[in-house]
Design a protein around this motif. Structure first.
Motif, mmCIF file in Angstrom:
data_model
loop_
_atom_site.group_PDB
_atom_site.id
_atom_site.type_symbol
_atom_site.label_atom_id
_atom_site.label_comp_id
_atom_site.label_asym_id
_atom_site.label_seq_id
_atom_site.Cartn_x
_atom_site.Cartn_y
_atom_site.Cartn_z
ATOM 1 N N LEU A 151 -8.828 51.635 22.208
ATOM 2 C CA LEU A 151 -8.122 52.565 21.334
ATOM 3 C C LEU A 151 -9.103 53.554 20.728
ATOM 4 C CD1 LEU A 151 -5.880 50.020 19.374
ATOM 5 C CD2 LEU A 151 -5.188 51.472 21.293
ATOM 6 N N ALA A 152 -8.831 54.824 20.895
ATOM 7 C CA ALA A 152 -9.580 55.877 20.218
ATOM 8 C C ALA A 152 -8.677 56.429 19.128
ATOM 9 C CB ALA A 152 -9.988 56.971 21.191
ATOM 10 N N LEU A 153 -9.042 56.184 17.879
ATOM 11 C CA LEU A 153 -8.249 56.636 16.732
ATOM 12 C C LEU A 153 -8.910 57.892 16.194
ATOM 13 C CD1 LEU A 153 -7.727 53.154 15.021
ATOM 14 C CD2 LEU A 153 -6.357 54.254 16.803
ATOM 15 N N VAL A 154 -8.180 59.000 16.229
ATOM 16 C CA VAL A 154 -8.787 60.313 16.017
ATOM 17 C C VAL A 154 -8.168 61.005 14.807
ATOM 18 C CG1 VAL A 154 -9.371 62.522 17.079
ATOM 19 C CG2 VAL A 154 -9.124 60.478 18.517
ATOM 20 N N HIS A 155 -9.021 61.399 13.889
ATOM 21 C CA HIS A 155 -8.629 62.181 12.707
ATOM 22 C C HIS A 155 -8.348 63.614 13.145
ATOM 23 C CE1 HIS A 155 -9.041 64.101 8.761
ATOM 24 N NE2 HIS A 155 -9.117 62.914 8.181
ATOM 25 N N PRO A 169 -9.051 50.786 30.043
ATOM 26 C CA PRO A 169 -8.583 52.165 29.890
ATOM 27 C C PRO A 169 -8.404 52.513 28.423
ATOM 28 C CG PRO A 169 -7.291 50.990 31.550
ATOM 29 C CD PRO A 169 -8.136 49.970 30.870
ATOM 30 N N THR A 170 -8.586 53.759 28.093
ATOM 31 C CA THR A 170 -8.509 54.199 26.698
ATOM 32 C C THR A 170 -7.215 54.950 26.432
ATOM 33 O OG1 THR A 170 -10.913 54.347 26.468
ATOM 34 C CG2 THR A 170 -9.596 55.652 24.928
ATOM 35 N N VAL A 171 -6.593 54.599 25.313
ATOM 36 C CA VAL A 171 -5.457 55.365 24.803
ATOM 37 C C VAL A 171 -5.927 56.044 23.523
ATOM 38 C CG1 VAL A 171 -3.127 55.283 23.852
ATOM 39 C CG2 VAL A 171 -3.719 53.865 25.828
ATOM 40 N N ARG A 172 -5.696 57.328 23.442
ATOM 41 C CA ARG A 172 -6.131 58.133 22.306
ATOM 42 C C ARG A 172 -4.936 58.382 21.387
ATOM 43 N NH1 ARG A 172 -10.333 62.222 21.755
ATOM 44 N NH2 ARG A 172 -9.676 63.940 20.383
ATOM 45 N N LEU A 173 -5.098 58.045 20.112
ATOM 46 C CA LEU A 173 -4.049 58.271 19.121
ATOM 47 C C LEU A 173 -4.604 59.204 18.053
ATOM 48 C CD1 LEU A 173 -3.971 54.835 19.750
ATOM 49 C CD2 LEU A 173 -1.679 55.392 18.959
ATOM 50 N N THR A 174 -3.945 60.333 17.861
ATOM 51 C CA THR A 174 -4.429 61.354 16.939
ATOM 52 C C THR A 174 -3.413 61.570 15.832
ATOM 53 O OG1 THR A 174 -5.578 62.460 18.765
ATOM 54 C CG2 THR A 174 -5.257 63.718 16.736
ATOM 55 N N GLY A 175 -3.909 61.542 14.607
ATOM 56 C CA GLY A 175 -3.011 61.777 13.479
ATOM 57 C C GLY A 175 -3.727 61.593 12.160
ATOM 58 N N GLU A 176 -3.010 61.814 11.082
ATOM 59 C CA GLU A 176 -3.569 61.645 9.746
ATOM 60 C C GLU A 176 -3.955 60.182 9.519
ATOM 61 O OE1 GLU A 176 -4.342 63.948 7.638
ATOM 62 O OE2 GLU A 176 -3.416 65.638 8.715
ATOM 63 N N ALA A 189 5.987 52.641 15.417
ATOM 64 C CA ALA A 189 7.262 53.241 15.821
ATOM 65 C C ALA A 189 7.784 54.238 14.801
ATOM 66 C CB ALA A 189 8.305 52.143 16.063
ATOM 67 N N ARG A 190 7.293 54.172 13.564
ATOM 68 C CA ARG A 190 7.741 55.095 12.518
ATOM 69 C C ARG A 190 6.597 56.018 12.080
ATOM 70 N NH1 ARG A 190 12.861 54.037 10.119
ATOM 71 N NH2 ARG A 190 14.022 52.888 11.693
ATOM 72 N N THR A 191 5.713 56.350 13.017
ATOM 73 C CA THR A 191 4.596 57.231 12.682
ATOM 74 C C THR A 191 4.698 58.555 13.429
ATOM 75 O OG1 THR A 191 3.212 56.288 14.437
ATOM 76 C CG2 THR A 191 3.017 55.317 12.232
ATOM 77 N N ALA A 192 3.925 59.520 12.945
ATOM 78 C CA ALA A 192 3.793 60.812 13.615
ATOM 79 C C ALA A 192 2.402 60.859 14.231
ATOM 80 C CB ALA A 192 3.990 61.949 12.618
#
Length: 222
Positions: A151-155, A169-176, A189-192
């Motif tokens: 998991l790549a958690l991206v600001h 494999p990497t999944v990239r999640l970008t958000g606040e 499920a309730r995120t942007a």
């Protein structure tokens, strides 16, 4: 110095009051009454709070929580809003801020986002930064140990952190930071969040940790 835990405590108490005792939450199987009882025993009944984390004591914790849940709802919210009593570990200097900033933020969102017509509340910049500082540890302890993929958690400003099994494999999640924190605690499920990865990797992740709904055909890029 900002006290983010105190601010989130008051926000959560306000949301609980507005929702009433029988509203749903994102805590599976819990109404707002159940959540309020949990919050009260967590800081006022150390003998029962241990079962929140220790499976062998979960039965005693549930019994005490059920007893508290039978109390008037307004009393539960009042006790929670009042803060920890002097004998509580959370009354030690700095303990409330360290242990409860994320706890109360997540539970406030559990109440807010369980409603079908929920609208995200703005997160003050200082609190957003506080959530980001806490994200590496909770990401490793929560999402990182459960995820089948990296998991790549991206600001939004480009800062990032990576957790999960190396070589996958990497999944990239970008958000606040607020959205990333909620994802790590299984509220994805309730995120942007913007989710990017191979279809197989994203689906593997979705089977373990909730993700935002897939875009409808009309929303998908051509």
């Amino acid at each position: 110095m900002s006290n983010h835990a105190l601010a989130e405590r008051h926000r959560l108490a306000q949301l609980l009051t507005a929702a009433g005792p029988d509203a749903p939450t994102l805590c599976a199987g819990w109404t707002t009454r159940d959540l309020a009882a949990h919050l009260v025993i967590r800081e006022r009944r150390p003998d029962a709070a241990a079962g929140i984390r220790v499976g062998a004591l979960a039965g005693w914790t549930q019994r005490v929580q059920d007893e508290y849940a039978a109390r008037p709802y307004e009393e539960l919210v009042r006790l929670f809003r009042a803060g920890p009593p002097v004998y509580s570990p959370f009354a030690l200097p700095g303990a409330d801020e360290a242990a409860n900033t994320v706890e109360y933020f997540v539970h406030a969102e559990d109440v807010l986002r369980a409603a079908e017509d929920w609208t995200a509340q703005p997160v003050p910049s200082g609190r957003s930064e506080a959530l980001w500082r806490r994200l590496p540890l909770i990401a490793r302890l929560e999402a990182g140990r459960r995820s089948p993929v990296r998991l790549a958690l991206v600001h939004p400003d480009g800062r990032s952190l990576t957790v999960g099994p190396a070589g996958s494999p990497t999944v990239r999640l970008t958000g606040e930071p607020a959205e990333l924190v909620l994802f790590t605690y299984g509220r994805g499920a309730r995120t942007a969040l913007a989710v990017d990865g191979t279809p197989d990797a994203v689906e593997a992740l979705r089977h373990v940790l909730p993700l935002p709904p897939k875009p409808s055909p009309e929303q998908s890029p051509e």
